[in-house]
Design a protein around this motif. Sequence first.
Motif, PDB file in Angstrom:
ATOM      1  N   LEU A  69     -10.093   0.157   6.841  1.00 26.65           N
ATOM      2  CA  LEU A  69      -9.993   1.436   6.124  1.00 26.65           C
ATOM      3  C   LEU A  69      -8.622   1.510   5.467  1.00 26.65           C
ATOM      4  N   GLU A  70      -8.576   1.418   4.165  1.00 28.37           N
ATOM      5  CA  GLU A  70      -7.334   1.503   3.414  1.00 28.37           C
ATOM      6  C   GLU A  70      -7.272   2.868   2.719  1.00 28.37           C
ATOM      7  N   PRO A  71      -6.203   3.647   2.958  1.00 29.67           N
ATOM      8  CA  PRO A  71      -6.114   4.972   2.323  1.00 29.67           C
ATOM      9  C   PRO A  71      -6.055   4.868   0.807  1.00 29.67           C
ATOM     10  N   ASN A  72      -6.747   5.776   0.135  1.00 24.75           N
ATOM     11  CA  ASN A  72      -6.695   5.892  -1.327  1.00 24.75           C
ATOM     12  C   ASN A  72      -5.839   7.119  -1.644  1.00 24.75           C
ATOM     13  N   TRP A  73      -4.521   6.880  -1.834  1.00 26.47           N
ATOM     14  CA  TRP A  73      -3.579   7.993  -1.972  1.00 26.47           C
ATOM     15  C   TRP A  73      -3.789   8.724  -3.295  1.00 26.47           C
ATOM     16  N   SER A  74      -3.824  10.033  -3.212  1.00 26.19           N
ATOM     17  CA  SER A  74      -3.959  10.872  -4.408  1.00 26.19           C
ATOM     18  C   SER A  74      -3.495  12.281  -4.049  1.00 26.19           C
ATOM     19  N   ASP A  75      -3.313  13.121  -5.075  1.00 29.22           N
ATOM     20  CA  ASP A  75      -2.950  14.516  -4.845  1.00 29.22           C
ATOM     21  C   ASP A  75      -4.187  15.290  -4.394  1.00 29.22           C
TER      22      ASP A  75
END
Length: 442
Positions: free
Chosen positions: A287-293
């Motif tokens: 599980l790789e985080p998908n960084w976003s606002d």
Amino acid sequence: MRTRLRVEQDIFAVRQLGREVARAVGLETQDQTRVATALSEVCRVLLATGPETDVTFAVDPYGVPSLQVTMAHSAKGGTSRLAEQLQLVGRLVDTMEVDDEGVGTTVRMARRLPLGAPVLTPTRMDEIRAGLAEHVPGSPLDELAVQNQQLIVALDEVRAQRDDLARLNAELEETNRGVMALYHQLSDELEETNRGVVALYAELDEKSVQLRAASEAKSRFLANVSHELRAPVTAIIGLGRLITDSSSDDLTEEQSRQVELIRGSATDLLTLVNGLLDLAKAEAGRLEPNWSDVDLKAMFGQLRGTLRPLATRPEVEFVVDEPAVLSMRSDEVLLAQVLRNLLTNALKFTEAGSVRLSVRRAGAELEFVVADTGTGIPPELHERVFEEFYQVPGSKPISGRGTGLGLPYARRLAGILGGGLRVDSVPGEGSTFTLQLPVDPS
């Protein structure tokens, strides 16, 4: 904590301070010896290239808590040669890096804290710093005595293992002679002692690698089995829906009841299978985080709408407060999954009162709070509720069935997002789960 390496005597002071730091943050006795031995070897190598080395000890309490040591030397170049010299020493710690950052050479080491180590709260960290500030380094002779004592303990373990094998081996006398010979050989001088300890712990690290491989195999097995079970379970649910469809032949009351039992059991099994699959993915690091606002107001509104059907009992008030903080940087899907798991769990185990979701700012972090007025959790079980398949004895969900995977999965996701998850609860008064996340993970 910081110190400086200038002369040969400082090697003993750095080794002593490293052992004290390792003990204070909760490393086990063997790991304390590993850290101290690694520091001694790195200091010896760096001092041979020149004086003036700054040594810094730090702890990162979030994610996977670890003790980190940074050794900055003023000399430039020679990183490949230094890395080759420290190759064996790297086996004593989890990670070791040698960098040339333009202004000098930097050696970084890290050792993970055990699962049973005390939680490093800000108050605990202040106590550790105060205790280390009062630490008075001993003389080189004292440190040599401590090293010899550690060596004796390590060699006692070796001899005990040899004795166990000797019960099944007729060569008991020859084995004892070999142990005594190793005893005298390793106690001749300090440098040979350190090298002997490095070789001894290298074998233990290989066993650790094998255990990690076994854990990865378990995760792959759970993922594969869960994936294979989803198709037949989904088929059972679909067939049950077809049988009870209005366009199909009418069923007797007993037949309809039995079909509903089959569909309910299949739905519960599908929930368990999905939970196992999610947990296996998290354990395997897939599980790789998908960084976003993330728009917290929109997320809270979505949670309020999707979970409202679960709050069907008039005795329980379901409240989602308007967020005081409107946005943050995170993975929206994973964050929503953690909050959904916490809210669903609270609604299942709250018979009367309220379930409330709120968020507040705490410095550079946000704290998402899920509070309920359920049965509560005894203090000695606060950490056990985050174990797979564990449920508090005597607790029964008011609605639905629990799998014992929601809270463990939520804590793993919290770690992936760079934060942590804790619980505060009093039996009979309810529980409060707090998710701590950085406002900006960078």
